[in-house]
Design an enzyme around this catalytic site. Structure first.
Site, PDB file in Angstrom:
ATOM      1  N   LYS A 156       3.382 -24.855  14.440  1.00  0.00           N
ATOM      2  CA  LYS A 156       4.456 -25.132  13.481  1.00  0.00           C
ATOM      3  C   LYS A 156       5.326 -23.883  13.360  1.00  0.00           C
ATOM      4  O   LYS A 156       4.805 -22.755  13.348  1.00  0.00           O
ATOM      5  CB  LYS A 156       3.827 -25.507  12.130  1.00  0.00           C
ATOM      6  N   SER A 209       5.561 -31.810   5.533  1.00  0.00           N
ATOM      7  CA  SER A 209       6.569 -31.094   6.275  1.00  0.00           C
ATOM      8  C   SER A 209       6.230 -30.888   7.742  1.00  0.00           C
ATOM      9  O   SER A 209       7.103 -30.535   8.535  1.00  0.00           O
ATOM     10  CB  SER A 209       6.820 -29.737   5.616  1.00  0.00           C
ATOM     11  N   SER A 246       1.217 -31.290   3.599  1.00  0.00           N
ATOM     12  CA  SER A 246       2.060 -31.276   4.794  1.00  0.00           C
ATOM     13  C   SER A 246       1.345 -31.501   6.106  1.00  0.00           C
ATOM     14  O   SER A 246       1.997 -31.803   7.108  1.00  0.00           O
ATOM     15  CB  SER A 246       2.801 -29.944   4.890  1.00  0.00           C
TER      16      SER A 246
HETATM   17  N1  GLN Z   1       5.615 -32.248   0.301  1.00  0.00           N
HETATM   18  C1  GLN Z   1       5.085 -31.111  -0.392  1.00  0.00           C
HETATM   19  C2  GLN Z   1       6.215 -30.201  -0.804  1.00  0.00           C
HETATM   20  O1  GLN Z   1       7.315 -30.513  -0.507  1.00  0.00           O
HETATM   21  C3  GLN Z   1       4.084 -30.392   0.459  1.00  0.00           C
HETATM   22  C4  GLN Z   1       4.653 -29.425   1.379  1.00  0.00           C
HETATM   23  C5  GLN Z   1       3.650 -28.674   2.170  1.00  0.00           C
HETATM   24  O2  GLN Z   1       2.463 -28.980   2.118  1.00  0.00           O
HETATM   25  N2  GLN Z   1       4.128 -27.639   2.866  1.00  0.00           N
HETATM   26  O3  GLN Z   1       6.010 -29.200  -1.401  1.00  0.00           O
END
Ligand code: GLN
Length: 482
Positions: free
Chosen positions: A79, A154, A178
């Site tokens: 990532k 994400s 994410s």
């Molecule tokens: N969707 C969550 C957020 O926007 C989780 C994001 C993540 O785990 N990086 O914070």
């Protein structure tokens, strides 16, 4: 992917993965006539030469009879918020579009030491902020089955690329879901380890008290291999734990017989609210019982407060972490701080910086940050009580299947609420593993197992047993696509 795992030569595995990866590289800047394919935009950077060099070196070691390492020759994607020495690491932000770090994240260094070949970098919501992978400065990622949908976020690029065989695995970050959520939307396995189990050194911070490094793969078996290779103390990360690492591979085949599996959701309420998740959970309960596990309902009284708590804390920590991107230390975009941040950061990042700065301000600190910290402790206590009576908890990852592109465009709050099932384990710092649990009209549905701290080996063992029993059933969960 079996072809990647079983290839006789590392170079063959790498060339196969590269061939699948090339069409997925971001087409940012090209015109609108570009065909949108499944998994489009999943990758931001490919390191073809570096990957070939590494693969050739592995084949030489093999030819010379050097004993193999656990991940020898396996193509792995990273990532783009994890640092890779000499390879662009953008966090999917215009602010870091040309940033080339001089060092590897510990997780990347451990991958290389175990013989994995780093193939390239995956797209994400900018700095990990989002649940759809639409908040990337390099464009949205398309779902690997239905390009009119998103793969989740994400880590959407990681999930789409692994689903399409462009890598054996992708390492990623999970702050509030994410890894688990895109894994679930793409029929993959995703692990968010216990906080402190896998080093965060070299991960661009989003919310430091929640950030975890984990991965997205095809099976619990593959996840166990990565766990053994990447977990463990790192002197470079002050929050890394010295707790000894128990092998997840060694216990994998022990089955789920006798395990007490807690169900956190009230079946009737879930059926009214999230029918797809409810059906998946009901079906999974039958699988657990067929495996000889005991399914036990469990109350989590503070779960309803988890999303609000998470988003307050996430925004507070994010606003502090984003302060370094000022166009002076990191980032370009203008000769003044305002100009650099104005053009270099996207909408969702700005929203969190504002919300976080507000919640931390002198007049509101007690009402928001302090209260959220207290509620966080209550959410964590729910788990302590739950694990008095059960070994693991089984719950949905998301309410339904992968959302349509643009589905949340007008309503960021609806996107935040879609994290309701994943953020509780993050607030408690517990390990959680997402796994495939069937389909609705050809689109995957996933569930997750959450365990006490350091219970990753048990999570893998249960998910491995579940997969074998579940694969024997027809994959369609009855009911319409939402
Ligand atoms: N969707 C969550 C957020 O926007 C989780 C994001 C993540 O785990 N990086 O914070």
């Amino acid at each position: 992917m079996d072809v990647l795992r079983k290839a006789k030569s590392a170079l063959v595995a790498i060339e196969t993965a590269l061939e699948r990866a090339r069409p997925l590289v971001t087409c940012h800047g090209t015109d609108a006539t570009t065909t949108v394919i499944p998994g489009a935009n999943a990758l931001l950077t490919l390191d073809e030469d570096g990957a070939r060099r590494a693969a050739a070196a592995i084949d030489e070691r093999r030819a010379a009879g050097v004993s193999p390492r656990p991940l020898d020759g396996l193509p792995v994607l990273v990532k783009d918020n994890l640092m890779t020495a000499g390879l662009r690491s953008t966090c999917a932000s215009a602010m870091l579009a040309d940033f080339v770090p001089p060092y590897d994240a510990t997780s990347v260094a451990r991958l290389r030491a175990a013989g994995a070949v780093i193939l390239g970098k995956t797209n994400l919501d900018e700095f990990g902020m989002g649940s759809t992978n639409e908040h990337s400065a390099f464009g949205a990622v398309r779902h690997p089955i239905d390009p009119a949908r998103v793969p989740g976020g994400s880590s959407g690029g990681a999930a789409a690329a692994v689903a399409l065989g462009a890598g054996w695995a992708a390492i990623a970050s999970d702050t509030g879901g994410s890894i688990r959520q895109p894994a679930a939307y793409c029929s993959l396995v995703g692990l968010k380890p216990t906080y402190g189990r896998v080093s965060r050194f070299g991960l661009a911070a989003l919310a430091s008290s929640l950030d975890c490094v984990g991965w997205i793969v095809h099976s619990a078996q593959d996840s166990a291999l990565l766990f053994n290779a990447l977990a463990g103390y790192d002197p470079h990360d002050a929050t890394s734990s010295r707790e000894p690492v128990e092998s997840a591979v060694a216990v994998l085949a022990r089955g789920a017989g006798g395990l007490r599996i807690g169900l956190t959701e009230d079946a009737a309420a879930l059926a009214a609210d999230c029918p797809v998740a409810a059906r998946a959970l009901a079906r999974a309960s039958a699988v657990w019982e067929a495996l000889g596990a005991h399914v036990i309902p469990v109350a989590m009284p503070h779960a309803d407060a988890a999303v609000a708590t998470y988003y307050i804390l996430n925004a507070c920590e994010a606003s502090a972490n984003m302060a370094r991107y000022d166009g002076l230390r990191y980032g370009a975009g203008g000769d003044a701080v305002d100009a650099a941040r104005g053009t270099g950061l996207g909408m969702e990042v700005k929203r969190r910086v504002l919300m976080g700065a507000f919640a931390l301000s002198a007049g509101y600190y007690d009402a928001y940050y302090d209260k959220a910290m207290r509620v966080r402790a209550l959410v964590a206590e729910d788990y302590v009580h739950a694990f008095d009576g059960v070994d693991l908890l089984c719950s949905p990852v998301a309410a339904g299947v992968a959302p349509r592109l643009g589905g949340y465009a007008a309503d960021p709050l609806a996107m935040y609420l879609s994290d309701r099932f994943t953020v509780p384990a993050s607030l408690a710092g517990l390990p959680a593993l997402a796994f495939p649990a069937g389909e609705v009209e050809g689109l995957p549905v996933g569930l997750q197992l959450t365990g006490p701290r350091w219970s990753e080996p048990l999570l893998h063992r249960a998910a491995h047993a579940f997969a074998a029993a579940h694969d024997a059933l027809p994959s369609e969960i009855s009911g319409g696509r939402p």
